[in-house]
Design a protein around this motif. Structure first.
Motif, mmCIF file in Angstrom:
data_model
loop_
_atom_site.group_PDB
_atom_site.id
_atom_site.type_symbol
_atom_site.label_atom_id
_atom_site.label_comp_id
_atom_site.label_asym_id
_atom_site.label_seq_id
_atom_site.Cartn_x
_atom_site.Cartn_y
_atom_site.Cartn_z
ATOM 1 N N ASN A 127 0.804 -1.228 0.000
ATOM 2 C CA ASN A 127 0.000 0.000 0.000
ATOM 3 C C ASN A 127 0.838 1.279 0.000
ATOM 4 O OD1 ASN A 127 -2.371 -1.521 0.072
ATOM 5 N ND2 ASN A 127 -2.335 -1.611 2.311
ATOM 6 N N GLN A 176 -0.605 4.748 -6.889
ATOM 7 C CA GLN A 176 -1.093 4.227 -5.618
ATOM 8 C C GLN A 176 -0.410 2.900 -5.294
ATOM 9 O OE1 GLN A 176 -3.200 5.442 -3.381
ATOM 10 N NE2 GLN A 176 -3.712 7.324 -4.479
ATOM 11 N N ASP A 231 -5.650 0.316 5.423
ATOM 12 C CA ASP A 231 -4.626 -0.627 4.969
ATOM 13 C C ASP A 231 -5.139 -1.556 3.873
ATOM 14 O OD1 ASP A 231 -2.405 0.165 6.646
ATOM 15 O OD2 ASP A 231 -3.536 -0.651 8.320
ATOM 16 N N SER A 233 -5.172 -2.553 -0.242
ATOM 17 C CA SER A 233 -4.012 -2.669 -1.116
ATOM 18 C C SER A 233 -3.862 -1.473 -2.048
ATOM 19 C CB SER A 233 -4.116 -3.951 -1.944
ATOM 20 O OG SER A 233 -5.073 -3.811 -2.983
ATOM 21 N N GLY A 234 -4.932 -0.684 -2.229
ATOM 22 C CA GLY A 234 -4.878 0.426 -3.168
ATOM 23 C C GLY A 234 -5.131 0.022 -4.598
ATOM 24 N N VAL A 264 -6.442 3.483 -0.042
ATOM 25 C CA VAL A 264 -5.875 2.625 0.989
ATOM 26 C C VAL A 264 -6.712 2.715 2.255
ATOM 27 C CG1 VAL A 264 -3.843 2.225 2.441
ATOM 28 C CG2 VAL A 264 -3.573 2.823 0.022
#
Length: 572
Positions: A127, A176, A231, A233-234, A264
């Motif tokens: 992330n 990202q 948190d 993974s984006g 994220v």
């Protein structure tokens, strides 16, 4: 012969004066530089155009490398994209033809400095933002940079993320965070899939686990569900969904879902749900692998109103049970004429719900008609139930008129001193009445009549023994026994409950335990002077009880009491 030569020469000079020209802004370019062409003295025809050809190639469409219209003007500029190394010609044509009108040679020399791309780190955490730097790009509007899995081909379907670099030669681009894995940053010229440069990097787990939760563990059935995640993974296809608690994570079980929009961390709001138990779940990269979940429930919090009866008698106490109110001080319940407005002033009666979630409220009786009981959270309307007040035939029971042929008394009177006596004067139309001595407590029983008999009716006056009079009743109520007295001399005392308490006749089996209330005048129950005229009263006993105890309820009038006065035509 001489004249012919002069004519040809003049025509040649005139044509030279109006010959089209094309020029480039440089004679030599590098592969990342655009070609700017200036043209002049064109004929301004609709389809004049300029093209780039390899030097020495024929004027055909197949040999043309780049081209553009001149926009019907005689002079101007045209810019072409950068070219690979080689020798070229700019050529001008009239009227969409391939007849060459002007040309200019130029060269693109090999670029000794190749395009490059780098990342600011070799290894990133899950992330974490990935920042790339590029240099020596071609400067085309369609130059671009992409992220690919390491070792994959440059095919479009393999691309993980990408961005245009806006015709910049040198610059940076941030992406990202990515899932765990090995990747390459790659740069491309002019919307092609020919890789000009690449840089490998990797993403590793950082021991940070995705989390998701709701802002409340329990929602009401009409409340939106707000989730908060962190948190993730984006990835562009990370997503969040609501499932029935304990169900399998497949598409068929999804109730509601949304993309995380490559965020994220953030929040997502879902629409209200029916009563039940649920889970909100977080997923990476369009998979069904649960990365985080949180359980919550939805309760049916629709306000419940229940009237003890659907049809009431006139002036009968209205009982309302409520449940699932908010329990705040601004919650209230009102009685309205059916179809009336929703403001406090539209209510016939209204009361706060006592900051309670559930409970009971009582309202004063009403005249015949159609009514509604409504619940509100402050100004927000929540619930309505209907009830009716129907007129009933009046019922009257006569208890004492001092006309019994045997002894004059119709009731058995009890006393703690001088007994009551029969006197030969009565109210209008009557020859006799009952006299109770002042200071001697006297009473008789109504023998537990129907609770609908809530009115006390009598004719009374002050007797010869005193200049004051006193009468009252004993009651059964929802809150226990009560006593109420009505007295012409109580106007100098404090009005209210419990002015006297205990047993007025402690040795009598018909004890008068409980509170004693009084209703002083000064004029409500004024009985004139002794031996005066009889006064007729019809008193709503339940109404008098509720003046002093607003939430109490009359269950029956059990005794008539007096401590002085003449009485006739006592009825309920």
């Amino acid at each position: 012969m001489t004249r012919r030569f002069i004519t040809i020469f003049l025509l040649f000079c005139i044509s030279m004066l109006h010959a089209a020209t094309v020029e480039t802004n440089k004679d030599t370019y590098t592969p990342n530089q655009k070609i700017t062409v200036t043209f002049s003295d064109l004929e301004s025809l609709n389809d004049d155009w300029i093209g780039i050809y390899a030097e020495g190639s024929e004027n055909t469409w197949a040999n043309m490398i780049q081209w553009d219209w001149t926009d019907d003007i005689a002079a101007g500029t045209v810019t072409f994209n950068a070219l690979p190394a080689g020798d070229y010609e700019i050529r001008a044509y009239y009227n969409n033809s391939f007849v060459l009108e002007a040309s200019k040679k130029f060269t693109v020399e090999p670029n000794l400095v190749a395009a490059t791309v780098t990342t600011d780190k070799e290894t990133y955490l899950l992330n974490e933002l990935v920042t790339t730097s590029f240099a020596n790009m071609a400067g085309n509007a369609n130059d671009w940079i992409g992220i690919y899995p390491a070792g994959s081909t440059t095919a479009w379907q393999n691309m993980v993320k990408w961005e245009w670099i806006a015709a910049e030669i040198n610059g940076t681009q941030t992406f990202q965070g990515l899932p765990v894995g090995d990747y390459e940053a790659r740069v491309f010229f002019n919307n092609s899939l020919i890789m000009e440069a690449s840089q490998p990097f990797s993403v590793t787990a950082n021991n940070v686990v995705a989390t998701i939760e709701t802002t409340k563990d329990t929602y009401s059935h009409d409340e939106q569900i707000v989730t908060v995640f962190d948190d993730m993974s984006g990835n562009e296809e990370d997503w969040i969904a609501i499932y029935p608690a304990g169900s399998v994570s497949n598409w068929a079980n999804v109730i509601q879902w949304e993309w995380a929009n490559s965020n994220v961390s953030g929040s997502q709001t879902f629409e209200a749900l029916p009563e039940g138990d649920y889970e909100v779940r977080a997923f990476f990269n369009n998979s069904y692998n649960i990365e985080a979940s949180h359980a919550f429930s939805v309760e049916n919090t629709e306000v419940v109103l229940t009237s003890h009866k659907e049809v009431y008698d006139p002036q009968e106490l209205i009982h309302v049970d409520f449940d699932k109110m908010r329990g705040t001080g601004s919650d209230w319940i009102g009685v309205f004429t059916a179809g009336s407005g929703h403001e406090h002033e539209d209510a016939i009666q209204w009361k706060y719900a006592q900051s309670s979630v559930s409970g009971t409220l009582n309202f004063d009786g009403l005249l015949p008609g159609n009514y509604e009981i409504r619940a509100y959270f402050a100004t927000s309307y929540r619930k309505t139930i209907n009830f009716t007040v129907q007129d009933v035939e009046a019922t009257t029971i006569h208890y004492e008129n001092a006309e019994n042929p045997e002894n004059g008394f119709q009731q058995e009177w009890f006393h703690n001193g001088t007994p009551v006596s029969l006197i030969n004067v009565g109210a209008e139309g009557s020859a006799h009445s009952v006299r109770a001595q002042r200071g001697d407590f006297s009473y008789f029983s109504f023998n537990n009549p129907d609770k609908k008999l809530r009115y006390l009716v009598l004719d009374t006056r002050i007797g010869t023994a005193s200049h004051v009079g006193n009468f009252g009743v004993k009651l059964k109520t929802a809150n226990g026994n009560r006593r109420i007295i009505f007295s012409s001399y109580m106007n100098h005392m404090t009005n209210g409950r419990n002015d006297f308490s205990g047993n007025a006749v402690p040795t009598d089996p018909m004890t008068l335990d409980g509170y004693l209330h009084n209703h002083p005048g000064p004029t409500d129950y004024y009985l004139d002077t002794k031996d005066g005229s009889f006064v007729h009263y019809k008193i709503n006993i339940e109404e008098k009880l509720r003046i002093l105890e607003p939430d109490n309820e009359l269950l029956g009038i059990t005794l008539f009491t007096s401590a002085g006065g003449d009485f006739d035509n006592i009825s309920l």
